[in-house]
Design a protein around this motif. Structure first.
Motif, PDB file in Angstrom:
ATOM      1  N   GLY A 112       0.821  -1.204   0.000  1.00  0.00           N
ATOM      2  CA  GLY A 112       0.000   0.000   0.000  1.00  0.00           C
ATOM      3  C   GLY A 112       0.856   1.256   0.000  1.00  0.00           C
ATOM      4  O   GLY A 112       1.946   1.287   0.578  1.00  0.00           O
ATOM      5  N   GLU A 113       0.374   2.297  -0.666  1.00  0.00           N
ATOM      6  CA  GLU A 113       1.105   3.564  -0.717  1.00  0.00           C
ATOM      7  C   GLU A 113       1.103   4.225   0.666  1.00  0.00           C
ATOM      8  O   GLU A 113       0.172   4.050   1.453  1.00  0.00           O
ATOM      9  N   GLY A 114       2.143   5.034   0.931  1.00  0.00           N
ATOM     10  CA  GLY A 114       2.219   5.727   2.209  1.00  0.00           C
ATOM     11  C   GLY A 114       1.022   6.619   2.466  1.00  0.00           C
ATOM     12  O   GLY A 114       0.495   6.676   3.579  1.00  0.00           O
ATOM     13  N   TRP A 115       0.551   7.308   1.417  1.00  0.00           N
ATOM     14  CA  TRP A 115      -0.585   8.210   1.590  1.00  0.00           C
ATOM     15  C   TRP A 115      -1.890   7.467   1.843  1.00  0.00           C
ATOM     16  O   TRP A 115      -2.875   8.053   2.306  1.00  0.00           O
ATOM     17  N   ALA A 116      -1.914   6.150   1.551  1.00  0.00           N
ATOM     18  CA  ALA A 116      -3.140   5.367   1.696  1.00  0.00           C
ATOM     19  C   ALA A 116      -3.284   4.745   3.084  1.00  0.00           C
ATOM     20  O   ALA A 116      -4.260   4.039   3.341  1.00  0.00           O
ATOM     21  N   TRP A 117      -2.335   5.004   3.980  1.00  0.00           N
ATOM     22  CA  TRP A 117      -2.437   4.514   5.348  1.00  0.00           C
ATOM     23  C   TRP A 117      -3.657   5.159   6.019  1.00  0.00           C
ATOM     24  O   TRP A 117      -3.817   6.370   5.993  1.00  0.00           O
ATOM     25  N   GLY A 149      -5.971   9.336  12.099  1.00  0.00           N
ATOM     26  CA  GLY A 149      -4.734   9.893  12.624  1.00  0.00           C
ATOM     27  C   GLY A 149      -3.798   8.828  13.162  1.00  0.00           C
ATOM     28  O   GLY A 149      -4.186   7.674  13.375  1.00  0.00           O
ATOM     29  N   ASP A 150      -2.536   9.230  13.405  1.00  0.00           N
ATOM     30  CA  ASP A 150      -1.517   8.296  13.888  1.00  0.00           C
ATOM     31  C   ASP A 150      -1.313   8.363  15.392  1.00  0.00           C
ATOM     32  O   ASP A 150      -0.396   7.742  15.933  1.00  0.00           O
ATOM     33  N   GLY A 151      -2.158   9.118  16.085  1.00  0.00           N
ATOM     34  CA  GLY A 151      -2.055   9.236  17.533  1.00  0.00           C
ATOM     35  C   GLY A 151      -1.224  10.422  17.990  1.00  0.00           C
ATOM     36  O   GLY A 151      -1.229  10.765  19.173  1.00  0.00           O
ATOM     37  N   LYS A 152      -0.537  11.083  17.065  1.00  0.00           N
ATOM     38  CA  LYS A 152       0.316  12.211  17.441  1.00  0.00           C
ATOM     39  C   LYS A 152       0.098  13.434  16.560  1.00  0.00           C
ATOM     40  O   LYS A 152      -0.113  14.539  17.057  1.00  0.00           O
ATOM     41  N   ASN A 153       0.149  13.241  15.270  1.00  0.00           N
ATOM     42  CA  ASN A 153       0.138  14.365  14.337  1.00  0.00           C
ATOM     43  C   ASN A 153      -1.266  14.723  13.875  1.00  0.00           C
ATOM     44  O   ASN A 153      -2.159  13.876  13.841  1.00  0.00           O
ATOM     45  N   GLU A 154      -1.429  15.972  13.486  1.00  0.00           N
ATOM     46  CA  GLU A 154      -2.722  16.424  12.971  1.00  0.00           C
ATOM     47  C   GLU A 154      -2.923  15.919  11.543  1.00  0.00           C
ATOM     48  O   GLU A 154      -1.986  15.889  10.744  1.00  0.00           O
ATOM     49  N   ARG A 155      -4.149  15.510  11.260  1.00  0.00           N
ATOM     50  CA  ARG A 155      -4.489  15.043   9.919  1.00  0.00           C
ATOM     51  C   ARG A 155      -5.989  15.259   9.720  1.00  0.00           C
ATOM     52  O   ARG A 155      -6.813  14.551  10.304  1.00  0.00           O
ATOM     53  N   THR A 156      -6.324  16.242   8.934  1.00  0.00           N
ATOM     54  CA  THR A 156      -7.742  16.565   8.764  1.00  0.00           C
ATOM     55  C   THR A 156      -8.491  15.423   8.090  1.00  0.00           C
ATOM     56  O   THR A 156      -7.927  14.642   7.329  1.00  0.00           O
ATOM     57  N   ASN A 157      -9.766  15.354   8.376  1.00  0.00           N
ATOM     58  CA  ASN A 157     -10.635  14.290   7.881  1.00  0.00           C
ATOM     59  C   ASN A 157     -11.718  14.896   6.989  1.00  0.00           C
ATOM     60  O   ASN A 157     -11.937  16.106   6.990  1.00  0.00           O
ATOM     61  N   SER A 158     -12.395  14.033   6.245  1.00  0.00           N
ATOM     62  CA  SER A 158     -13.480  14.452   5.349  1.00  0.00           C
ATOM     63  C   SER A 158     -12.993  15.526   4.370  1.00  0.00           C
ATOM     64  O   SER A 158     -13.650  16.546   4.150  1.00  0.00           O
ATOM     65  N   ASN A 159     -11.828  15.253   3.794  1.00  0.00           N
ATOM     66  CA  ASN A 159     -11.280  16.157   2.781  1.00  0.00           C
ATOM     67  C   ASN A 159     -11.944  15.909   1.421  1.00  0.00           C
ATOM     68  O   ASN A 159     -12.753  14.991   1.266  1.00  0.00           O
ATOM     69  N   LEU A 160     -11.571  16.701   0.447  1.00  0.00           N
ATOM     70  CA  LEU A 160     -12.064  16.547  -0.924  1.00  0.00           C
ATOM     71  C   LEU A 160     -10.947  16.044  -1.821  1.00  0.00           C
ATOM     72  O   LEU A 160      -9.821  16.554  -1.770  1.00  0.00           O
ATOM     73  N   LYS A 184     -11.012  18.417  12.900  1.00  0.00           N
ATOM     74  CA  LYS A 184     -10.006  17.937  13.843  1.00  0.00           C
ATOM     75  C   LYS A 184      -9.495  16.590  13.335  1.00  0.00           C
ATOM     76  O   LYS A 184      -9.978  16.055  12.321  1.00  0.00           O
ATOM     77  N   THR A 185      -8.526  16.015  14.057  1.00  0.00           N
ATOM     78  CA  THR A 185      -7.988  14.706  13.713  1.00  0.00           C
ATOM     79  C   THR A 185      -8.724  13.624  14.496  1.00  0.00           C
ATOM     80  O   THR A 185      -9.013  13.798  15.681  1.00  0.00           O
TER      81      THR A 185
END
Length: 284
Positions: A112-117, A149-160, A184-185
Motif C-alpha cells: 500500500g502507498e504511504g498516503w493510503a495509510w 490519525g496516527d495518535g500524534k500528528n494532525e491530519r484533517t478528515n473528510s477532505n475533498l 479535527k484529527t
C-alpha cells in the motif's frame, strides 16, 4: 445561482447549535425515513469494481460482511499492487444526505502507498460502475476522503479529492486534486460518523460532529487524476447532478457499520421546505 441563499442558510445552520433548529423539529417537520444502503447482512445491492479486475469481481473477497459489519480486508492479497477497489450502490442519487459510520482497524496491507495509510472514502456523483474499464483506477467522481490519525500528528478528515472532476470554490474553478477540510484529527480505531449533504449540481458539504468542515459548488467532470478510463465517459465541463455512491478499498482495513441515505429529491423545488428538512436531519 438560485441556490446561493439556501447554501448560506444551510451552512450557517450546520455550523452552530441554533435553537431555531430544535424549534423547527419540535414544530413537527417531517423528515424522510433513512434508506439503509447497507442492510447489515450482505452486499447484494452493491457492485465491486477493483482495478485489474472486471466489474462485479470481488477479488480476494475484498468486500465482505461479517458480524453485521461491511468489512474491507486484504488477507487474500500477496501485494496490494495499486489494486484500488470501489463498491458501488445499485442506483444513482441526486439530492440527499449520506451518513457513513466507519472505523479503521489493523495494519495496512503490503504494497500500500504511504498516503493510503488509514485512508478510504465515500465517492459521490460517481460514474456507473458498468462503464468503468478493467484497468481504471478510480471512478470519475467526487471523493469525500476519510482519513485516520496516527495518535500524534494532525491530519484533517473528510477532505475533498477529485478523480476526473473539478469543483467551484468562491466562484472560481478549483482544479488541484485534493483540498483539506477544517476538521479535527480522528485518532485510533474509534467509530466516526461522516455526513455528506449533496444537492444535485449546486452544492456539496462535508459534515463532522454537526459542523460543516468543507463546502463547494458545481461538481463537474474535468481535470486528471484518473487513468485508463473510457474517453466517452469523460466530458470535461459537464456538471454532475447525480451519480453512484461508492465505498473505497485503498489498502488499509476499514469497517462500515452504517451507510444510510436520506433522499431529499422530493423537496428540491421548495427551498424553504428543503432547508427545514436538512436542519432537522442534521440535528438528529
Amino acid at each position: 445561482m438560485k441556490f446561493n441563499k439556501l447554501i448560506a442558510a444551510i451552512a450557517i445552520a450546520s455550523l452552530c447549535a441554533c435553537s431555531a433548529n430544535s424549534q423547527v423539529a419540535k414544530n413537527g417537520v417531517k423528515t424522510p425515513k433513512p434508506i439503509q444502503l447497507f442492510n447489515g447482512k450482505d452486499i447484494k445491492d452493491w457492485t465491486p469494481k477493483i482495478k485489474l479486475h472486471e466489474v462485479g469481481e470481488n477479488y480476494a473477497n475484498t468486500f465482505r460482511v461479517e458480524d453485521g459489519l461491511l468489512k474491507v480486508r486484504y488477507d487474500g492479497y500477496s501485494d496490494f499492487n495499486q489494486q484500488y477497489g470501489h463498491l458501488a450502490y445499485k442506483k444513482p442519487y441526486s439530492y440527499y444526505l449520506l451518513k457513513v459510520e466507519y472505523r479503521f482497524v489493523g495494519d495496512q496491507t503490503k504494497g500500500g502507498e504511504g498516503w493510503a495509510w488509514r485512508n478510504s472514502g465515500a465517492m459521490l456523483h460517481g460514474q456507473d460502475p458498468k462503464t468503468m474499464l478493467k484497468d481504471q483506477d478510480f471512478p470519475i467522481s467526487i471523493e469525500g476522503q476519510l482519513l485516520g490519525g496516527d495518535g500524534k500528528n494532525e491530519r484533517t478528515n473528510s477532505n475533498l479529492c477529485t478523480p476526473g472532476t473539478n469543483v467551484v470554490i468562491k466562484d472560481k474553478l478549483f482544479t488541484p486534486h485534493c483540498l483539506s477540510s477544517t476538521s479535527k484529527t480522528y485518532h485510533g480505531d474509534q467509530w466516526v460518523t461522516a455526513e455528506f449533504l449533496v444537492l444535485g449540481d449546486s452544492v456539496i458539504q462535508h459534515i463532522l460532529d454537526n459542523q460543516v468542515v468543507l463546502s463547494y459548488n458545481k461538481p463537474q467532470i474535468g481535470g486528471s487524476n484518473v487513468i485508463n478510463y473510457d474517453p466517452a465517459q469523460k466530458t470535461d465541463g459537464k456538471l454532475l447532478s447525480e451519480g453512484f455512491i461508492y465505498l473505497q478499498s485503498e489498502s488499509h482495513p476499514i469497517d462500515f457499520r452504517k451507510v444510510e441515505l436520506y433522499d431529499l429529491s422530493p423537496y428540491k423545488a421548495d427551498q424553504t421546505k428543503l432547508k427545514q428538512v436538512v436542519d432537522a436531519l442534521l440535528k438528529k
